[in-house]
Design an enzyme around this catalytic site. Structure first.
Site, short mmCIF file in Angstrom:
data_model
loop_
_atom_site.label_atom_id
_atom_site.label_comp_id
_atom_site.label_asym_id
_atom_site.label_seq_id
_atom_site.Cartn_x
_atom_site.Cartn_y
_atom_site.Cartn_z
N ASN A 1 -5.67 -5.44 -6.11
CA ASN A 1 -6.89 -4.79 -5.64
C ASN A 1 -6.81 -3.27 -5.60
OD1 ASN A 1 -9.33 -4.47 -3.70
ND2 ASN A 1 -7.62 -3.74 -2.47
N ASP B 1 0.86 -1.18 0.00
CA ASP B 1 0.00 0.00 0.00
C ASP B 1 0.89 1.23 0.00
OD1 ASP B 1 -2.34 1.64 0.25
OD2 ASP B 1 -3.34 -0.01 1.28
N LYS C 1 -11.56 -0.71 -15.85
CA LYS C 1 -12.11 -1.96 -15.34
C LYS C 1 -12.49 -2.92 -16.47
CE LYS C 1 -11.65 -1.06 -10.97
NZ LYS C 1 -10.68 -1.80 -10.14
N ILE D 1 -19.62 -1.47 -3.09
CA ILE D 1 -19.26 -2.03 -1.79
C ILE D 1 -19.03 -0.90 -0.80
CG2 ILE D 1 -17.67 -3.58 -0.58
CD1 ILE D 1 -19.26 -4.93 -2.86
N TYR E 1 -12.60 5.18 -15.14
CA TYR E 1 -12.79 4.00 -14.28
C TYR E 1 -13.39 2.85 -15.09
CZ TYR E 1 -14.12 1.37 -10.08
OH TYR E 1 -14.25 0.40 -9.11
N THR F 1 -17.03 0.78 1.15
CA THR F 1 -15.59 0.97 1.39
C THR F 1 -15.30 2.47 1.42
OG1 THR F 1 -14.89 1.11 -0.92
CG2 THR F 1 -15.16 -1.12 0.01
#
Length: 247
Positions: free
Chosen positions: A88, A37, A158, A187, A154, A189
């Protein structure tokens, strides 16, 4: 005995959301973890270590190939192998196409698409040296299958992740390296933290289940794809979307 005892999992974007949930879940099943990260979170590492596994951290900006190469090399140096990879790390996107800056386009593409390519390139280089190969799981999105106004970069990234996954599966299927992708719906997040309540409700209503997903629900799909329970799956796109794409 866990299903992933003595296995090593490399996870990008591991400090929060889907990455963190996946790291904790596979660690509970015995895997040692390398978190990658932008900055270290000792709290996450402590949670992992309390599960009785070895956990380590490497700083990594996935948009920089030299960072990714270093992160993979550090994983091999620390653990001696790389068995499972969860690619991810990602960022969100806003703005209509004519309003989007060139810089914003490049940032999203570099992190969400090129970052996955860089990760797969260096992961696969090491997995090819291993008798047991490896498993790679890429995080795409429901927007890897459909469009969305205001999210051109995006969506393009994807969709690209799905194509990269399929191509890698074809190239390395005979080398005992399985590559699959998960397409989460919306989700709960940190990526959604700035959305107002009215917009969030509208997003929930797009799902057949009328709610957002939870990171742990996506992590369960990751565990299945990382395990031998999915031994005949490669090049597949698995939606975890509460019925979003069914409508």
């Amino acid at each position: 005995m866990g299903r992933f005892d003595n296995k090593v999992a490399f996870i990008t974007g591991g400090n929060s959301g889907i990455g963190k949930a996946s790291a904790l879940m596979i660690a509970k099943d015995g895997a040692n973890i390398m978190l990658a990260d932008l900055k270290e979170d000792r709290g996450v590492l402590k949670e992992l270590e309390e599960l009785g596994v070895t956990a380590s951290f490497v700083k990594c900006d996935v948009s920089k190939p030299e960072d990714v190469e270093h992160a993979i090399n550090e994983t091999i140096k620390k653990f001696g192998s790389l068995d499972i990879a969860l690619n991810n790390a990602g960022v969100g996107d806003q703005g209509m196409i004519h309003e989007k800056s060139i810089e914003q386009w490049h940032k999203v593409i570099e992190i969400n698409l090129s970052g996955v390519f860089y990760c797969m390139k260096y992961e696969i280089e090491h997995m090819l040296k291993q008798k047991d190969g490896g498993k790679i799981i890429n995080i795409s999105s429901i927007l890897g299958q459909v469009g969305e106004a205001g999210a051109a970069a995006y969506v393009a990234a994807k969709h690209g992740v799905v194509g990269l996954t399929q191509t890698a599966a074809i190239e390395y299927g005979a080398k005992n390296i399985r590559v699959n992708t998960i397409g989460p719906g919306y989700i709960s997040t940190p990526l959604l933290k700035d959305i107002d309540k009215e917009k969030l409700h509208e997003i929930e209503e797009r799902h057949a289940m009328k709610r957002l997903g939870h990171s742990e629900e996506v992590a369960k799909a990751f565990i299945w794809l990382a395990s031998d329970d999915s031994s005949f799956l490669t090049g597949d796109y698995i939606p975890v979307d509460g019925g979003y794409l069914a409508q």
